[in-house]
Every structure is written in structure tokens, then in C-alpha cells.
Design an enzyme around this catalytic site. Structure first.
Site, PDB file in Angstrom:
ATOM      1  CG  ASP A 128      -1.949  -0.956   0.985  1.00 59.51           C
ATOM      2  OD1 ASP A 128      -2.249  -1.432  -0.135  1.00 59.51           O
ATOM      3  OD2 ASP A 128      -2.709  -1.459   2.175  1.00 59.51           O
ATOM      4  NE  ARG A 163     -15.782  -6.634 -24.767  1.00 61.88           N
ATOM      5  CZ  ARG A 163     -15.691  -7.794 -24.854  1.00 61.88           C
ATOM      6  NH1 ARG A 163     -14.632  -8.573 -24.500  1.00 61.88           N
ATOM      7  NH2 ARG A 163     -16.760  -8.755 -25.315  1.00 61.88           N
ATOM      8  N   GLY A 171      -5.949  -1.591  -2.248  1.00 65.05           N
ATOM      9  CA  GLY A 171      -5.816  -0.305  -1.676  1.00 65.05           C
ATOM     10  C   GLY A 171      -7.052  -0.129  -1.013  1.00 65.05           C
ATOM     11  CB  ALA A 187      -5.213   4.448 -15.930  1.00 63.06           C
TER      12      ALA A 187
HETATM   13  O1  F6P Z   1      -1.514  -5.398   2.362  1.00 62.88           O
HETATM   14  C1  F6P Z   1      -2.271  -4.339   2.396  1.00 62.88           C
HETATM   15  C2  F6P Z   1      -3.704  -4.854   1.581  1.00 62.88           C
HETATM   16  O2  F6P Z   1      -3.443  -5.362   0.500  1.00 62.88           O
HETATM   17  C3  F6P Z   1      -4.686  -3.783   1.187  1.00 62.88           C
HETATM   18  O3  F6P Z   1      -4.502  -2.975   0.273  1.00 62.88           O
HETATM   19  C4  F6P Z   1      -6.016  -4.336   1.514  1.00 62.88           C
HETATM   20  O4  F6P Z   1      -7.124  -3.766   2.009  1.00 62.88           O
HETATM   21  C5  F6P Z   1      -5.813  -5.486   2.432  1.00 62.88           C
HETATM   22  O5  F6P Z   1      -4.411  -5.780   2.668  1.00 62.88           O
HETATM   23  C6  F6P Z   1      -6.434  -6.542   2.529  1.00 62.88           C
HETATM   24  O6  F6P Z   1      -5.739  -7.555   3.149  1.00 62.88           O
HETATM   25  P1  F6P Z   1      -6.328  -8.810   4.025  1.00 62.88           P
HETATM   26  O7  F6P Z   1      -7.497  -9.322   3.244  1.00 62.88           O
HETATM   27  O8  F6P Z   1      -5.299  -9.758   4.155  1.00 62.88           O
HETATM   28  O9  F6P Z   1      -6.829  -8.079   5.144  1.00 62.88           O
END
Ligand code: F6P
Length: 320
Positions: A128, A163, A171, A187
């Protein structure tokens, strides 16, 4: 200092193993012993550890994930979890603890630092990239490259079929990954949690693109922004475009770390062990303007890392 502990905590990130290897080998070069705690804070609560030696960390540099395993431990945030952790550190004579993880892990480390004499140093590792005190975290570059490779493939099929694709990247709370990925794949639209979006603006951009002959497009959406399948439906209904959804998911957290993630792992580990050898605890190490630095753990935990919104503007200009 005689013995340091190492733990990986929170979501795994490519390069955590490189950091473990470097911590252990640098520690041994200074005559410290290293103990690895298993499954994040859980291993500290339950006193589950393994002795790490320069030999036992051989062959892991290039591996994704973490050989120590990791977890998000709700028990740790409770009083008895922290107390048990402090007991484990004392009973194992751990004088310095290196926490390899992200912001959530560092908040836990800060609470722990108030209950223990063990010095704590954090090594930022999360895809992140949302830790204040470092321009970049271990694993971020790998996750960016993983996502870019996949979206480049999606671009091929998007162009062929004329498309639009909405691509969800990880994130939940922050948009560092989405922004860097969006910019580097070109993007047409990037949606991040830090910026409120208006559906009408998305429809307008896509209609304008279509009018100027751009019949395909990529919308990079950070996980935390929207109910992405509902958004896809709205776009189809309002623009007449054929829109497909692709969720990149947990593949972004795995895989062999890039050279850059490995380099950061080595440099951060070097700084972390050096801090402990100088008896300087309760810090996190980081990269700041090209230099390896450190800041107070508390400051890192209490400050939100700003997203560079100029990059979002640049991405929009580049996507015309
Ligand atoms: O490691 C960070 C992250 O990938 C975030 O982007 C995401 O929200 C979260 O982990 C989800 O991870 P988990 O499902 O393991 O809690």
C-alpha cells in the site's frame, strides 16, 4: 545488545523475506543472535519462535511472502495481548525487536513500546506504500510492476474489442498503488480513495474519448473507492460503452520481489540493525529523498502520508 527479535506482521509484501535475511545476516556480523517470531504478533503473544541464523535464511531472498508467516492479530490490540508480548520479549531476553510491516503493525508496535524495555525498530513493508516517514515501502514496486504487467495485457484485449475495462487494484484506504499503476499504464481514469469522484465526470470523459475516436479505455479503481461492479453497470447504462471488470486481487501481494524491493529491504535492514546497535529504539527506518533515514515511531503512526495529487493531474493530461 545480544539478541534481537524479528517479526513480520499485517499483509505480506514481496521483499519481506529479503528483509528477514538481511536483518539476520547483518545482526550476526555484529555478534547479535536473532529470533524470528511466527505469525505476526500472534507468535509474540504465544511465545512461538524459531532461531534464525545466516544459514537458515539462505535461499529466501527471491521468494515472495514471508517465511515467518504473518497475521492480523485482533488479540494484540487488547491489553492482555500486549502484556503477553512484553512478557515473551523479557523471558527470551530480546533487547531489540524489528517489526517488518505496515502502518497497522507500527501502531501495534507503538502501543507495545509503552509496555516494554525492548527497543523497537520498524521496517516499512506493505504494497500500500502508506507509511509516513518513507517515500517508498518494501513490496510497493513489486506490486506496481505486477499490476502493470496484467493491465498491459488487458489493454491489448480492450483495444481489440473497443471496450472499456475497469480494473480494481488493491488499496482499501489509500490510493498510492492505484495512482502509480494508473499513471504508468496510461489509464484514462484513475479513482483513488483520497479524491471524491463524480459518476457524471466519468461518463463525460468516456463520451468525449469515444467522440474523438478513442473507443477503448482503462479505468484503474482502488479497492476502497467504490462498489466496482455497480459502477461498471452505471457506466454501461449511461455511456452505451461495453465495459468489463477485472479485479487483480491478491496476486498483487505475491510473487518474487523486484530488484528495487530487494534493494530497499537490504538498505532498511542495515539501518534498522545499526539503530539497534546504537541503542536507538522506537523508530521506523525509511527512504527520504534518496537517503536512508529514520523517524520516531510515534510520529510515523500519528501522521498521514499525503498522496501526491499532482501525479493525478499529470496522469489526466497524459491520458488525453
Ligand atoms: O496489504 C495491504 C492490503 O493489500 C490492502 O490493500 C488491502 O485492503 C488489505 O491488504 C487486504 O488484506 P487482507 O484481506 O489480508 O486483510
Amino acid at each position: 545488545m545480544k539478541r534481537i527479535g524479528v517479526v513480520t506482521s499485517g499483509g505480506d509484501a514481496p521483499g519481506m523475506n529479503a528483509a528477514i535475511r538481511a536483518v539476520v545476516r547483518i545482526a550476526y556480523s555484529k555478534d547479535f543472535h536473532a529470533l524470528g517470531f511466527k505469525r505476526g504478533w500472534e507468535g509474540l503473544i504465544t511465545n512461538t519462535s524459531t532461531v534464525l541464523t545466516p544459514r537458515s535464511v539462505g535461499g529466501i531472498l527471491q521468494l515472495g511472502g514471508t517465511i515467518l508467516n504473518t497475521s492480523r492479530s485482533p488479540q494484540f490490540r487488547k491489553r492482555d495481548g500486549i502484556e503477553k508480548t512484553a512478557e515473551t520479549l523479557a523471558s527470551n531476553n530480546v533487547e531489540g525487536l524489528i517489526v517488518i510491516g505496515g502502518g497497522g503493525s507500527f501502531k501495534g508496535a507503538l502501543e507495545l513500546s509503552r509496555e516494554t524495555d525492548t527497543m523497537i525498530v520498524g521496517i516499512p513493508a506493505t504494497i500500500d506504500n502508506d507509511v509516513f516517514g518513507t517515500d517508498e515501502t518494501i513490496g510497493f514496486d513489486t506490486a506496481v510492476n505486477t499490476a502493470v504487467k496484467e493491465i498491459d495485457k488487458i489493454r491489448d484485449t480492450a483495444i481489440s474489442h473497443e471496450r472499456v475495462f475497469a480494473v480494481e487494484v488493491m488499496g482499501r484506504r489509500r490510493g498510492f498503488l492505484a495512482l502509480t499503476v494508473g499513471l504508468t499504464v496510461g489509464a484514462e481514469i484513475i479513482l483513488v480513495p483520497e479524491v471524491k469522484y463524480a459518476e457524471d465526470d466519468i461518463f463525460k470523459t468516456l463520451r468525449e474519448n469515444s467522440a474523438k475516436g478513442k473507443k477503448s479505455g482503462i479505468i484503474v479503481v482502488a479497492e476502497g473507492v467504490a462498489h466496482v461492479s455497480r459502477l461498471v453497470g452505471e457506466i454501461e447504462e449511461n455511456t452505451g460503452a461495453e465495459v468489463r471488470l477485472s479485479i487483480l486481487g491478491y496476486a498483487q501481494r505475491g510473487g518474487s520481489p523486484t530488484a528495487r524491493s530487494r534493494l530497499l529491504a537490504n538498505l532498511f535492514a542495515n539501518k534498522a540493525v545499526e539503530l539497534l546497535s546504537r541503542e536507538q529504539g522506537n523508530k521506523i527506518v525509511g527512504l527520504h529523498k534518496g537517503r536512508i533515514t529514520s523517524i520516531d515511531l510515534e510520529k510515523s503512526c500519528k501522521t498521514e502520508k499525503p498522496l501526491n495529487l499532482k501525479l493525478l493531474k499529470l496522469a489526466n493530461i497524459l491520458a488525453t
